[in-house]
Scaffold this active site. Sequence first.
Site, short mmCIF file in Angstrom:
data_model
loop_
_atom_site.label_atom_id
_atom_site.label_comp_id
_atom_site.label_asym_id
_atom_site.label_seq_id
_atom_site.Cartn_x
_atom_site.Cartn_y
_atom_site.Cartn_z
N THR A 90 0.84 -1.19 0.00
CA THR A 90 0.00 0.00 0.00
C THR A 90 0.88 1.25 0.00
O THR A 90 2.06 1.19 0.31
CB THR A 90 -0.92 0.03 1.23
OG1 THR A 90 -0.12 -0.06 2.42
CG2 THR A 90 -1.90 -1.13 1.20
N GLU A 179 5.83 5.36 -0.06
CA GLU A 179 5.86 4.07 0.64
C GLU A 179 7.25 3.89 1.23
O GLU A 179 8.00 4.87 1.33
CB GLU A 179 5.42 2.92 -0.28
CG GLU A 179 6.17 2.79 -1.59
CD GLU A 179 7.48 2.05 -1.46
OE1 GLU A 179 7.46 0.82 -1.37
OE2 GLU A 179 8.54 2.72 -1.48
N ASP A 204 -4.70 5.53 1.29
CA ASP A 204 -5.09 6.83 1.82
C ASP A 204 -4.46 7.93 0.96
O ASP A 204 -3.49 7.68 0.24
CB ASP A 204 -4.69 6.98 3.28
CG ASP A 204 -3.21 6.76 3.52
OD1 ASP A 204 -2.58 7.64 4.09
OD2 ASP A 204 -2.67 5.70 3.12
#
Length: 233
Positions: A90, A179, A204
């Site tokens: 993610t 990330e 998000d």
Amino acid sequence: MTPHINAKIGDFHPQCILCGDPLRVSYIAKNFLQDAREITNVRNMLGFSGKYKGKEISLMGHGMGIASCTIYVTELVKTYQVKELLRIGTCGAISPKVGLRDIIMVTGASTDSKTNRIRFLNHDLSATPDFELSLRAYQTAKRLEIDLKVGNIFTSDFFYSFETHAFDLLAKYNHLGIEMEAAGLYATAMELSAKALCLCSVSDHLITKEALSPKERIESFNNMIILALEMMG
């Protein structure tokens, strides 16, 4: 066997999907693979091998951050002869070009970490993925009718204290999100002559402050899991 992986030689297949969270690895093994078996569990960093539509494939957790990720990538390639590594994780979006649930194919990874400069004698390393894996991901996404976003990622050593005033600068240079592993993954794969690619699902948005619920994160991640398994299978 290595200090961090207790699998036997031959337990890992040449193609391996990586996740930071070992519980995601277990989730994929239980819900998407056939004949899945746990092959390593040192420090509860789980690894599995099994089949997807008849194709042998392995899964491995790698923890959080460049340091942890590169330990596992190095041991997978050098000791277990893994040839292709696909990280699925993610990221937080910083660009208006991407939104929640989008899947990003990381074509380059900048970083605030010094690890690649240390590795590359204090020069700037172009941390990029393998072209063949990138092409397969792009073609598979087209076949599955997934709107794959393509662009750069910023790999940070910081989760909580990254300089938020830099978001506009990163977006200007076509960085789609932030990330913590891609730059290290790509550099290590390049050093060891392995193939690597990173796909990130946007969980998000750091600019709009939107975020997925836990249930929505699972559903969004499932799409990326299917893309990963289809392109590696």
